[in-house]
Design an enzyme around this catalytic site. Structure first.
Site, PDB file in Angstrom:
ATOM      1  N   LYS A  50      -7.091   1.233  -3.115  1.00 37.38           N
ATOM      2  CA  LYS A  50      -6.703   0.641  -1.822  1.00 37.38           C
ATOM      3  C   LYS A  50      -6.711   1.712  -0.716  1.00 37.38           C
ATOM      4  CE  LYS A  50      -4.891  -1.812   1.435  1.00 37.38           C
ATOM      5  NZ  LYS A  50      -5.713  -2.731   2.211  1.00 37.38           N
ATOM      6  N   LYS A  63       0.065   5.982   8.028  1.00 41.44           N
ATOM      7  CA  LYS A  63       0.658   6.102   6.683  1.00 41.44           C
ATOM      8  C   LYS A  63      -0.427   6.119   5.607  1.00 41.44           C
ATOM      9  CE  LYS A  63       1.581   2.214   4.872  1.00 41.44           C
ATOM     10  NZ  LYS A  63       1.064   1.256   3.917  1.00 41.44           N
ATOM     11  N   THR A 103       0.864  -1.183   0.000  1.00 40.10           N
ATOM     12  CA  THR A 103       0.000   0.000   0.000  1.00 40.10           C
ATOM     13  C   THR A 103       0.898   1.230   0.000  1.00 40.10           C
ATOM     14  OG1 THR A 103      -1.580  -1.248   1.332  1.00 40.10           O
ATOM     15  CG2 THR A 103      -1.947   1.125   1.139  1.00 40.10           C
TER      16      THR A 103
HETATM   17  P1  NAP Z   1       5.268  -5.600   8.111  1.00 42.11           P
HETATM   18  O1  NAP Z   1       4.924  -6.878   8.777  1.00 42.11           O
HETATM   19  O2  NAP Z   1       5.746  -4.461   8.921  1.00 42.11           O
HETATM   20  O3  NAP Z   1       6.390  -5.931   6.984  1.00 42.11           O
HETATM   21  C1  NAP Z   1       7.026  -4.875   6.296  1.00 42.11           C
HETATM   22  C2  NAP Z   1       8.046  -5.448   5.325  1.00 42.11           C
HETATM   23  O4  NAP Z   1       8.738  -4.348   4.706  1.00 42.11           O
HETATM   24  C3  NAP Z   1       9.130  -6.309   6.002  1.00 42.11           C
HETATM   25  O5  NAP Z   1       9.529  -7.300   5.080  1.00 42.11           O
HETATM   26  C4  NAP Z   1      10.245  -5.284   6.213  1.00 42.11           C
HETATM   27  O6  NAP Z   1      11.527  -5.858   6.322  1.00 42.11           O
HETATM   28  C5  NAP Z   1      10.137  -4.504   4.919  1.00 42.11           C
HETATM   29  N1  NAP Z   1      10.783  -3.187   4.991  1.00 42.11           N
HETATM   30  C6  NAP Z   1      10.414  -2.136   5.777  1.00 42.11           C
HETATM   31  N2  NAP Z   1      11.235  -1.082   5.529  1.00 42.11           N
HETATM   32  C7  NAP Z   1      12.140  -1.507   4.605  1.00 42.11           C
HETATM   33  C8  NAP Z   1      13.217  -0.865   3.926  1.00 42.11           C
HETATM   34  N3  NAP Z   1      13.532   0.427   4.161  1.00 42.11           N
HETATM   35  N4  NAP Z   1      13.931  -1.593   3.035  1.00 42.11           N
HETATM   36  C9  NAP Z   1      13.597  -2.885   2.768  1.00 42.11           C
HETATM   37  N5  NAP Z   1      12.571  -3.537   3.359  1.00 42.11           N
HETATM   38  C10 NAP Z   1      11.854  -2.845   4.260  1.00 42.11           C
HETATM   39  O7  NAP Z   1       4.050  -5.029   7.249  1.00 42.11           O
HETATM   40  P2  NAP Z   1       2.811  -5.831   6.620  1.00 42.11           P
HETATM   41  O8  NAP Z   1       1.692  -5.789   7.599  1.00 42.11           O
HETATM   42  O9  NAP Z   1       3.283  -7.114   6.029  1.00 42.11           O
HETATM   43  O10 NAP Z   1       2.415  -4.813   5.455  1.00 42.11           O
HETATM   44  C11 NAP Z   1       3.104  -4.790   4.210  1.00 42.11           C
HETATM   45  C12 NAP Z   1       2.333  -3.879   3.257  1.00 42.11           C
HETATM   46  O11 NAP Z   1       1.019  -4.433   3.072  1.00 42.11           O
HETATM   47  C13 NAP Z   1       2.113  -2.454   3.773  1.00 42.11           C
HETATM   48  O12 NAP Z   1       2.178  -1.555   2.679  1.00 42.11           O
HETATM   49  C14 NAP Z   1       0.712  -2.499   4.372  1.00 42.11           C
HETATM   50  O13 NAP Z   1       0.110  -1.228   4.375  1.00 42.11           O
HETATM   51  C15 NAP Z   1       0.033  -3.465   3.403  1.00 42.11           C
HETATM   52  N6  NAP Z   1      -1.123  -4.207   3.945  1.00 42.11           N
HETATM   53  C16 NAP Z   1      -1.094  -4.708   5.216  1.00 42.11           C
HETATM   54  C17 NAP Z   1      -2.188  -5.422   5.699  1.00 42.11           C
HETATM   55  C18 NAP Z   1      -2.214  -5.977   7.105  1.00 42.11           C
HETATM   56  O14 NAP Z   1      -3.318  -6.293   7.602  1.00 42.11           O
HETATM   57  N7  NAP Z   1      -1.091  -6.137   7.782  1.00 42.11           N
HETATM   58  C19 NAP Z   1      -3.307  -5.640   4.865  1.00 42.11           C
HETATM   59  C20 NAP Z   1      -3.277  -5.162   3.546  1.00 42.11           C
HETATM   60  C21 NAP Z   1      -2.175  -4.445   3.096  1.00 42.11           C
HETATM   61  P3  NAP Z   1      12.095  -6.281   7.790  1.00 42.11           P
HETATM   62  O15 NAP Z   1      11.527  -7.649   8.043  1.00 42.11           O
HETATM   63  O16 NAP Z   1      13.555  -6.263   7.609  1.00 42.11           O
HETATM   64  O17 NAP Z   1      11.605  -5.252   8.771  1.00 42.11           O
END
Ligand code: NAP
Length: 295
Positions: free
Chosen positions: A170, A239, A94
């Site tokens: 989204k 965000k 997102t």
């Molecule tokens: P998350 O668990 O915090 O995972 C974030 C990912 O991004 C991890 O792999 C992290 O790596 C990586 N990352 C963060 N900063 C980085 C950087 N500067 N360089 C390289 N990698 C980096 O988040 P999530 O919940 O999976 O969400 C991922 C995306 O999906 C977001 O955009 C979120 O808005 C969207 N989303 C989330 C949900 C939900 O319910 N969680 C639902 C729909 C969409 P590390 O492991 O090294 O930290």
């Protein structure tokens, strides 16, 4: 299909696992390398750097925010520099409309293809391949993505030939969900302080006029004040509201409710909510009403 998957956080881990289980040849990369181990156990290969996940026909990304996607895509040895001509980047994170547009331009200049496939559904839906996928991009590129998108989700909706339209959709969806969370929190603070049993109240709402998953899921969290562990962390919620407001400003669309939600998220973070689920904004109204200790 030979694919790379970058970003093994709460969402990406389940999505990548489903691609491996479907028989694809998946190379995974994550900034913190330990998160690759469960995927390797399933049969994926771990890459030591971004470029190592960019050798296939497709690379999918599921990263936290604009900064993460910008670093991984545009950095030295990043996706744009490493992906072969003709290969496809499917961006599921997102992120903002503006960054998505810049990605589309960069991929076009590099002779690569670009599809946005944002997703609705929390980590448990990602693990169960039950996501709702919102896709946009050139018709041929979206068609090439279809098998993979059908693998990670229960239904794919194609919105537009402009990739960034899927980012806008989204963001609008998360804005809507956040309005529901805030409104539920306020309504429950009202009836709760008035002495009504909140489980009975939620049952009334969700079995009559508000019979929808978003009311059931978030209503349950608010009634039980269950905001940990965070499946979608509060900073990611802020965000998305900020990105919705940025898109709205560019389009000259006032979103007064999004402005209010932005402040609700800032209040939550200021009061120690950094590690809570974004649904914790639904607990603020009860706190404001002096009902902090309500069971
Ligand atoms: P998350 O668990 O915090 O995972 C974030 C990912 O991004 C991890 O792999 C992290 O790596 C990586 N990352 C963060 N900063 C980085 C950087 N500067 N360089 C390289 N990698 C980096 O988040 P999530 O919940 O999976 O969400 C991922 C995306 O999906 C977001 O955009 C979120 O808005 C969207 N989303 C989330 C949900 C939900 O319910 N969680 C639902 C729909 C969409 P590390 O492991 O090294 O930290």
């Amino acid at each position: 299909m030979k694919i790379g998957f970058i970003g093994l956080g709460q969402m990406g881990a389940g999505m990548a696992a489903n691609l491996v289980k479907a028989g694809h040849e998946v190379t995974v990369y994550n900034r913190s390398p330990d998160k690759a181990a469960p995927l390797v156990a399933l049969g994926a290969t771990a890459a030591a750097h971004v470029a190592g996940a960019c050798h296939g026909e497709v690379v999918m990304t599921m990263l936290a925010d604009d900064r993460a996607v910008g670093d991984v895509a545009f950095g030295e040895g990043g996706i744009v520099a490493s992906l072969p001509r003709g290969a496809l980047h499917i961006s599921c994170s997102t992120i903002g409309v503006d960054l998505s547009r810049r990605l589309a331009d960069a991929h076009e200049k590099a002779g690569q293809r670009y599809v946005v496939a944002t997703v609705f559904g929390r980590p448990e839906a990602a693990a169960a391949a039950k996501l709702f996928v919102v896709a946009a991009g050139a018709p041929g590129a979206v068609e090439s993505s279809r098998t993979l998108l059908d693998t990670i989700g229960q239904r794919t909706y194609t919105m537009s030939e402009s990739p960034e339209a899927a980012n806008l959709v989204k963001l609008s969806g998360n804005f809507l969900i956040a309005t529901v969370i805030e409104a539920l929190g306020e309504a429950m603070a009202l009836v709760g302080k008035g002495g009504v049993d909140l489980h009975a109240y939620l049952e009334l709402l969700t079995s009559s006029l508000f019979n929808a998953p978003v009311y059931k899921t978030y209503g349950g969290f608010i009634v039980d004040r269950k905001f940990e562990p965070a499946a979608f962390a509060a900073p990611l919620g802020l965000k998305d509201i900020r990105l919705a407001l940025a898109a709205a400003e560019e389009l000259r669309v006032p979103l007064p409710m999004a402005s209010l939600l932005r402040d609700r998220f800032i209040t939550l973070l200021a009061q120690g909510g950094e590690t809570l689920d974004w649904s914790a904004i639904g607990g603020l109204a009860a706190r404001d009403a002096g009902e902090e200790k309500r069971k």
